[in-house]
Design a protein around this motif. Sequence first.
Motif, PDB file in Angstrom:
ATOM      1  N   CYS A  14      -6.543  -1.944 -53.159  1.00 28.81           N
ATOM      2  CA  CYS A  14      -6.368  -3.027 -51.996  1.00 28.81           C
ATOM      3  C   CYS A  14      -6.287  -3.803 -51.410  1.00 28.81           C
ATOM      4  CB  CYS A  14      -7.820  -2.841 -52.000  1.00 28.81           C
ATOM      5  SG  CYS A  14      -9.212  -1.582 -50.974  1.00 28.81           S
ATOM      6  N   LYS A  61      -2.994  -1.473 -41.842  1.00 28.08           N
ATOM      7  CA  LYS A  61      -3.364  -2.854 -40.496  1.00 28.08           C
ATOM      8  C   LYS A  61      -2.049  -3.038 -40.186  1.00 28.08           C
ATOM      9  CE  LYS A  61      -5.947  -5.863 -44.232  1.00 28.08           C
ATOM     10  NZ  LYS A  61      -6.999  -5.793 -43.042  1.00 28.08           N
ATOM     11  N   THR A  99      -9.743   3.057 -47.726  1.00 28.32           N
ATOM     12  CA  THR A  99     -11.144   2.694 -47.747  1.00 28.32           C
ATOM     13  C   THR A  99     -11.025   1.213 -46.627  1.00 28.32           C
ATOM     14  OG1 THR A  99     -10.456   1.715 -50.304  1.00 28.32           O
ATOM     15  CG2 THR A  99     -11.768  -0.328 -49.010  1.00 28.32           C
ATOM     16  N   LEU A 128     -13.244   1.124 -43.718  1.00 29.61           N
ATOM     17  CA  LEU A 128     -13.126  -0.842 -42.770  1.00 29.61           C
ATOM     18  C   LEU A 128     -12.890  -0.879 -42.168  1.00 29.61           C
ATOM     19  CD1 LEU A 128     -11.996  -2.649 -45.858  1.00 29.61           C
ATOM     20  CD2 LEU A 128     -14.483  -1.875 -46.110  1.00 29.61           C
ATOM     21  N   GLN A 129     -12.596  -0.333 -41.085  1.00 30.09           N
ATOM     22  CA  GLN A 129     -11.744  -0.439 -39.737  1.00 30.09           C
ATOM     23  C   GLN A 129     -12.895   0.803 -39.011  1.00 30.09           C
ATOM     24  OE1 GLN A 129     -10.028  -2.940 -37.857  1.00 30.09           O
ATOM     25  NE2 GLN A 129      -9.751  -4.161 -40.177  1.00 30.09           N
ATOM     26  N   PHE A 155     -18.633   3.191 -43.170  1.00 28.78           N
ATOM     27  CA  PHE A 155     -18.339   2.387 -44.178  1.00 28.78           C
ATOM     28  C   PHE A 155     -18.117   3.754 -45.564  1.00 28.78           C
ATOM     29  CE2 PHE A 155     -18.607  -2.113 -45.105  1.00 28.78           C
ATOM     30  CZ  PHE A 155     -18.275  -2.615 -44.014  1.00 28.78           C
ATOM     31  N   ASP A 185     -19.817  -0.514 -48.952  1.00 29.89           N
ATOM     32  CA  ASP A 185     -20.999  -1.655 -49.228  1.00 29.89           C
ATOM     33  C   ASP A 185     -21.092  -1.142 -50.958  1.00 29.89           C
ATOM     34  OD1 ASP A 185     -23.076  -2.748 -50.095  1.00 29.89           O
ATOM     35  OD2 ASP A 185     -23.785  -2.396 -48.186  1.00 29.89           O
ATOM     36  N   VAL A 186     -20.301  -2.226 -51.667  1.00 33.49           N
ATOM     37  CA  VAL A 186     -20.597  -2.134 -52.981  1.00 33.49           C
ATOM     38  C   VAL A 186     -21.483  -2.768 -53.658  1.00 33.49           C
ATOM     39  CG1 VAL A 186     -18.098  -1.694 -53.262  1.00 33.49           C
ATOM     40  CG2 VAL A 186     -18.899  -3.990 -53.834  1.00 33.49           C
ATOM     41  N   THR A 187     -22.661  -3.495 -53.080  1.00 36.39           N
ATOM     42  CA  THR A 187     -24.506  -4.273 -53.034  1.00 36.39           C
ATOM     43  C   THR A 187     -24.470  -3.082 -54.391  1.00 36.39           C
ATOM     44  OG1 THR A 187     -24.433  -5.069 -50.570  1.00 36.39           O
ATOM     45  CG2 THR A 187     -25.859  -5.052 -52.251  1.00 36.39           C
ATOM     46  N   VAL A 242     -17.088  -8.389 -46.924  1.00 35.71           N
ATOM     47  CA  VAL A 242     -15.529  -6.999 -46.840  1.00 35.71           C
ATOM     48  C   VAL A 242     -14.467  -7.754 -47.813  1.00 35.71           C
ATOM     49  CG1 VAL A 242     -16.131  -5.412 -45.314  1.00 35.71           C
ATOM     50  CG2 VAL A 242     -14.673  -7.074 -44.804  1.00 35.71           C
ATOM     51  N   SER A 246     -14.283  -8.454 -50.594  1.00 34.43           N
ATOM     52  CA  SER A 246     -15.125  -8.440 -51.856  1.00 34.43           C
ATOM     53  C   SER A 246     -13.479  -7.561 -52.197  1.00 34.43           C
ATOM     54  CB  SER A 246     -15.933  -8.454 -51.876  1.00 34.43           C
ATOM     55  OG  SER A 246     -16.316  -7.565 -51.349  1.00 34.43           O
ATOM     56  N   HIS A 247     -13.131  -6.737 -51.403  1.00 38.80           N
ATOM     57  CA  HIS A 247     -12.628  -5.690 -51.301  1.00 38.80           C
ATOM     58  C   HIS A 247     -10.960  -6.155 -52.028  1.00 38.80           C
ATOM     59  CE1 HIS A 247     -15.029  -1.974 -51.370  1.00 38.80           C
ATOM     60  NE2 HIS A 247     -15.804  -2.604 -50.239  1.00 38.80           N
ATOM     61  N   MET A 281     -23.938  -7.000 -49.149  1.00 37.48           N
ATOM     62  CA  MET A 281     -23.083  -7.423 -48.933  1.00 37.48           C
ATOM     63  C   MET A 281     -22.549  -7.332 -47.130  1.00 37.48           C
ATOM     64  SD  MET A 281     -19.908  -5.154 -49.788  1.00 37.48           S
ATOM     65  CE  MET A 281     -18.179  -4.575 -48.496  1.00 37.48           C
ATOM     66  N   SER A 282     -22.237  -8.106 -46.176  1.00 36.43           N
ATOM     67  CA  SER A 282     -22.893  -7.608 -45.066  1.00 36.43           C
ATOM     68  C   SER A 282     -21.959  -7.541 -44.800  1.00 36.43           C
ATOM     69  CB  SER A 282     -22.485  -9.333 -44.171  1.00 36.43           C
ATOM     70  OG  SER A 282     -21.345  -9.526 -43.605  1.00 36.43           O
ATOM     71  N   ARG A 283     -21.836  -6.506 -43.395  1.00 41.54           N
ATOM     72  CA  ARG A 283     -20.447  -5.255 -42.573  1.00 41.54           C
ATOM     73  C   ARG A 283     -19.705  -6.876 -42.519  1.00 41.54           C
ATOM     74  NH1 ARG A 283     -22.407   1.088 -42.531  1.00 41.54           N
ATOM     75  NH2 ARG A 283     -23.713   0.717 -44.752  1.00 41.54           N
ATOM     76  N   SER A 284     -18.639  -6.596 -42.275  1.00 37.59           N
ATOM     77  CA  SER A 284     -17.713  -7.669 -41.046  1.00 37.59           C
ATOM     78  C   SER A 284     -16.361  -6.743 -40.634  1.00 37.59           C
ATOM     79  CB  SER A 284     -17.471  -8.783 -41.853  1.00 37.59           C
ATOM     80  OG  SER A 284     -16.973  -8.474 -43.083  1.00 37.59           O
ATOM     81  N   ARG A 285     -15.676  -6.972 -39.830  1.00 30.38           N
ATOM     82  CA  ARG A 285     -14.917  -6.457 -40.327  1.00 30.38           C
ATOM     83  C   ARG A 285     -13.422  -7.628 -39.310  1.00 30.38           C
ATOM     84  NH1 ARG A 285     -15.158  -1.856 -35.941  1.00 30.38           N
ATOM     85  NH2 ARG A 285     -16.015  -0.312 -37.562  1.00 30.38           N
ATOM     86  N   TRP A 286     -11.865  -7.650 -39.928  1.00 30.13           N
ATOM     87  CA  TRP A 286     -11.269  -7.968 -39.582  1.00 30.13           C
ATOM     88  C   TRP A 286     -10.257  -6.985 -38.123  1.00 30.13           C
ATOM     89  CZ3 TRP A 286      -9.559 -13.294 -41.433  1.00 30.13           C
ATOM     90  CH2 TRP A 286     -10.427 -13.099 -42.604  1.00 30.13           C
TER      91      TRP A 286
END
Lengths: 253, 253
Positions: A47, A80, A118, A122-123, A163, A239-241, B106, B108-109, B184-189
């Motif tokens: 990634c 991206k 991935t 995420l998007q 996700f 979600d890698v928790t 996110v 962390s990826h 891990m929270s869910r967020s987005r760039w």
Amino acid sequence: MANRPYILISNDDGVAARGINYLIEVLRPVADLLVVAPDSPRSGAGCSITTSLPLTCRELRREQGLAVFSCSGTPVDCVKVALNEYIERQPDLVVGGINHGDNSSVNSHYSGTMGVVTEAALQGYPSVAFSLCDHSPEADFTPLQPYIIDLVFKAIAVGLPPFTCLNVNFPKLSRFEGVRICRMSRSRWERETQRCPHPYGGDHFWLTGECRELEPEASDTDRWALAHGYVAVTPTQLDVTATGLVDILKSVL
Amino acid sequence: MANRPYILISNDDGVAARGINYLIEVLRPVADLLVVAPDSPRSGAGCSITTSLPLTCRELRREQGLAVFSCSGTPVDCVKVALNEYIERQPDLVVGGINHGDNSSVNSHYSGTMGVVTEAALQGYPSVAFSLCDHSPEADFTPLQPYIIDLVFKAIAVGLPPFTCLNVNFPKLSRFEGVRICRMSRSRWERETQRCPHPYGGDHFWLTGECRELEPEASDTDRWALAHGYVAVTPTQLDVTATGLVDILKSVL
């Protein structure tokens, strides 16, 4: 053509690789395609993203229902750039591959093809990675064709939960036993460095190694499926928790 | 000295970064250290590996209880070289960081610091990543010191389950409210590309963007903890199977 699915494609072997061009050939009759792929091979990119250089992109082809761009960045960079600069409408699906090589088990962590899907997930886009367990640049992708069409249309029709994405690996065979839904096996790379002589001496190493399966008897894994002739479909989460560890750690820390 | 813990350290900001050198300073009195870190910054390297070039490594320091090497590769490459070529005995722990910047949610990826601890955990070693939410090269790491010592010794004493690691993020503060075990929270760039003018024209983009939190009210996430002054400890798993999807897909595919 407005009702045709719109699919974004990228990979990590580069825009010239046989795998991505076979994927374009298979999907072009049934979908409008945007391809944004690395301008050179980026195997093992995971990634990773490019933060220290600008990305240079070039349009290579534009025909009815197909646009192809090369990008100087990583597979994730390609996604991206595609989503921020080049999409003409919201993609119905993002596809990574077809990768030349095995992305099952722990390899998914290093895989640029998995980087593609991935990032797409995420998007918020449903996404599927296809990999063939054959590193050869001349690999034969034709046995994959009906499975790709089937999985692509099911993914578009049914969608995937937020996700998550799919990691699909094909054994190197001319026909398959069927499709198995799998979990990621536990395996470990060993003997991963090989000293590389240099005219002026010093420590130089090639990365190499062998992947040892840690649970070869478990019949619910992707590596078992591949070893037994099946197409391995591994649903993958972003979600890698380690959920089970949360409460344990609360009592320790 | 045989009973002192033996700790392998790497990072993604490079061997000269303030964060890794502060970590060495903090841990050196209490452990024997092997440091193998990138020779230049590798932010955003994720779990990428180098397969097309040999890795060049150099010994920079060797003193009682401390050896420091630079490596031309990625953070994951550094761990692979360290474990295959440079360890003197089995490490009791692998530590990534201290990263200059936020590796929660996110991020962390994309994180090379998480690449370090992911690789270590894939190889069976307990591993902890430390990151400070401050990108400045001159960031002040001193408030982290007691937390690092505490977490390092607990991780060595208690260990971690196979295929897991810890992602520890510190808010940019001079003191902390305490430690929270998080998911891990869910967020987005968003808005991730910025056009970069070029003297000869063409499409050139810098990666940039803003990270938007998708669940700001959820008090069990790493981003909530950081926003409220806590040290966020996120237990992380390497098995990325979306377990809940396996049975659902069996009925669809």
